[in-house]
Motif scaffolding. Structure first.
Motif, PDB file in Angstrom:
ATOM      1  N   ALA A   1      -2.076   5.884  -5.714  1.00  0.00           N
ATOM      2  CA  ALA A   1      -2.565   7.314  -5.717  1.00  0.00           C
ATOM      3  C   ALA A   1      -3.824   7.722  -4.930  1.00  0.00           C
ATOM      4  O   ALA A   1      -3.789   8.735  -4.274  1.00  0.00           O
ATOM      5  CB  ALA A   1      -2.754   7.596  -7.273  1.00  0.00           C
ATOM      6  N   GLN A   2      -4.561   6.820  -4.632  1.00  0.00           N
ATOM      7  CA  GLN A   2      -5.658   6.954  -3.939  1.00  0.00           C
ATOM      8  C   GLN A   2      -5.205   7.123  -2.369  1.00  0.00           C
ATOM      9  O   GLN A   2      -5.798   7.770  -1.594  1.00  0.00           O
ATOM     10  CB  GLN A   2      -6.688   5.992  -3.926  1.00  0.00           C
ATOM     11  N   LEU A   3      -4.169   6.432  -1.982  1.00  0.00           N
ATOM     12  CA  LEU A   3      -3.763   6.079  -0.651  1.00  0.00           C
ATOM     13  C   LEU A   3      -3.096   7.429  -0.540  1.00  0.00           C
ATOM     14  O   LEU A   3      -2.953   8.012   0.857  1.00  0.00           O
ATOM     15  CB  LEU A   3      -2.860   4.952  -0.342  1.00  0.00           C
ATOM     16  N   LEU A   4      -2.318   8.124  -1.346  1.00  0.00           N
ATOM     17  CA  LEU A   4      -1.697   9.045  -1.119  1.00  0.00           C
ATOM     18  C   LEU A   4      -2.630  10.444  -0.631  1.00  0.00           C
ATOM     19  O   LEU A   4      -2.499  11.027   0.225  1.00  0.00           O
ATOM     20  CB  LEU A   4      -0.846   9.752  -2.220  1.00  0.00           C
TER      21      LEU A   4
ATOM     22  N   ALA B   1      -2.248  -0.895   3.595  1.00  0.00           N
ATOM     23  CA  ALA B   1      -3.212  -0.525   4.180  1.00  0.00           C
ATOM     24  C   ALA B   1      -3.083  -0.808   5.638  1.00  0.00           C
ATOM     25  O   ALA B   1      -3.310   0.278   6.440  1.00  0.00           O
ATOM     26  CB  ALA B   1      -4.473  -1.185   3.585  1.00  0.00           C
ATOM     27  N   ARG B   2      -2.649  -1.714   5.981  1.00  0.00           N
ATOM     28  CA  ARG B   2      -2.413  -2.310   7.550  1.00  0.00           C
ATOM     29  C   ARG B   2      -1.477  -1.241   8.112  1.00  0.00           C
ATOM     30  O   ARG B   2      -1.483  -1.120   9.354  1.00  0.00           O
ATOM     31  CB  ARG B   2      -2.351  -3.620   7.624  1.00  0.00           C
ATOM     32  N   SER B   3      -0.430  -1.167   7.311  1.00  0.00           N
ATOM     33  CA  SER B   3       0.659  -0.431   7.964  1.00  0.00           C
ATOM     34  C   SER B   3       0.262   1.028   8.215  1.00  0.00           C
ATOM     35  O   SER B   3       1.107   2.069   8.848  1.00  0.00           O
ATOM     36  CB  SER B   3       1.748  -0.353   6.961  1.00  0.00           C
ATOM     37  N   MET B   4      -0.853   1.869   7.649  1.00  0.00           N
ATOM     38  CA  MET B   4      -1.165   3.103   7.700  1.00  0.00           C
ATOM     39  C   MET B   4      -2.124   3.102   8.890  1.00  0.00           C
ATOM     40  O   MET B   4      -3.395   3.461   8.721  1.00  0.00           O
ATOM     41  CB  MET B   4      -1.887   3.578   6.289  1.00  0.00           C
ATOM     42  N   THR B   5      -1.387   3.178  10.130  1.00  0.00           N
ATOM     43  CA  THR B   5      -2.261   3.284  11.140  1.00  0.00           C
ATOM     44  C   THR B   5      -2.028   4.601  11.764  1.00  0.00           C
ATOM     45  O   THR B   5      -3.048   4.980  12.740  1.00  0.00           O
ATOM     46  CB  THR B   5      -1.670   2.158  12.381  1.00  0.00           C
TER      47      THR B   5
END
Length: 265
Positions: free
Chosen positions: A89-92, A160-164
């Motif tokens: 939810a935080q990453l969204l 997290a690493r995929s969110m570049t």
């Protein structure tokens, strides 16, 4: 239980805020921020990314066969999902902050809101993390006994690493999580019905299955629109989607191994 002395926030990284402000000064363009956008048909890269979920067959993973006859496997799944759901939810919310166009950002915030729901008397009773909290309680899983397992940490790190970039984040979260979750949680629901039918699993799983079908469709529309404006970014979305799907499948491989190693003793 009180919250005195407990952290209610994630450590703030000033660099992220600075980057947002710097981009505002360096890449200012009125239309990109304020004008309404035209929504094209789904981009071929988006359609192909969605197909990754169908091909991976997550619902047929061996972990769910095991969970369908083992309450311990279901308890392990819920325990680890507790560590995933709140961070997701935080990453969204983090991704929403990177979408420049106000109309696209408002659309994406429908997804963010869906994960959190409305508040009633200052309580997020219908938030997905809250529904998972209720499921944990119904199963008698003790809070202080829960531990973040290495496969779960590796999964979250991979996401997290995929969110570049914004588009890679949309691919990873929209395909590798929101869309993939529909067949995945359907398999979890079936396992609960078989092995632990009196657990309070229905509210959490149904909320995710029903809402995430809409959420993934919203993200697909946003991604298609952004790619149509900058076609060279299609590969970012594809890469994020593949990374998200691969990470979740690897997670279930490792969760199966973890369960089997525990039950072997």
């Amino acid at each position: 239980m009180t919250l005195e002395g407990r952290s209610l926030y994630t450590p703030w990284h000033v660099g992220a805020a600075d980057a947002l402000v710097d981009a505002n000064a360096r890449d200012w363009d009125y239309d990109s921020r304020f004008r309404r956008v035209e929504f094209p048909d789904l981009h071929p890269a988006v359609i192909e990314a969605d197909a990754l979920v169908d091909r991976c067959g997550v619902e047929h993973h061996r972990f769910f066969t095991i969970a369908g006859r083992s309450r311990d496997a279901l308890a392990l799944w819920v325990e680890q999902e507790v560590f995933v759901t709140g961070v997701f939810a935080q990453l969204l919310s983090l991704t929403a902050s990177t979408i420049v166009n106000v109309h696209l950002r408002a659309m994406f915030n429908v997804v963010v809101h869906g994960e959190h729901g409305p508040t009633t008397r200052d309580e997020a009773k219908f938030a997905h993390p809250t529904l998972l909290h209720n499921l944990r309680e119904s199963m008698g899983i003790v809070e202080d006994d829960m531990r973040l397992a290495p496969p779960t940490q590796r999964f979250l790190e991979a996401i997290a690493r995929s969110m570049t970039s914004t588009l890679s984040a949309l691919g990873s979260l929209g395909v590798g999580n929101e869309r993939m979750l529909v067949p995945e949680y359907s398999a979890v629901e079936k396992a609960f019905d078989q092995a632990w039918p009196d657990a309070g699993h229905r509210a959490f799983l149904r909320a995710n299955i029903e809402e995430d079908t809409e959420h993934s469709a919203i993200i697909s529309r946003i991604a298609s629109t952004m790619i149509s404006m900058q076609p060279e970014t299609a590969s970012q979305y594809s890469s994020g989607a593949k990374s998200g799907v691969d990470a979740r499948m690897r997670y279930y491989d490792e969760l199966t191994s973890l369960y089997e190693s525990r039950t072997a003793h």
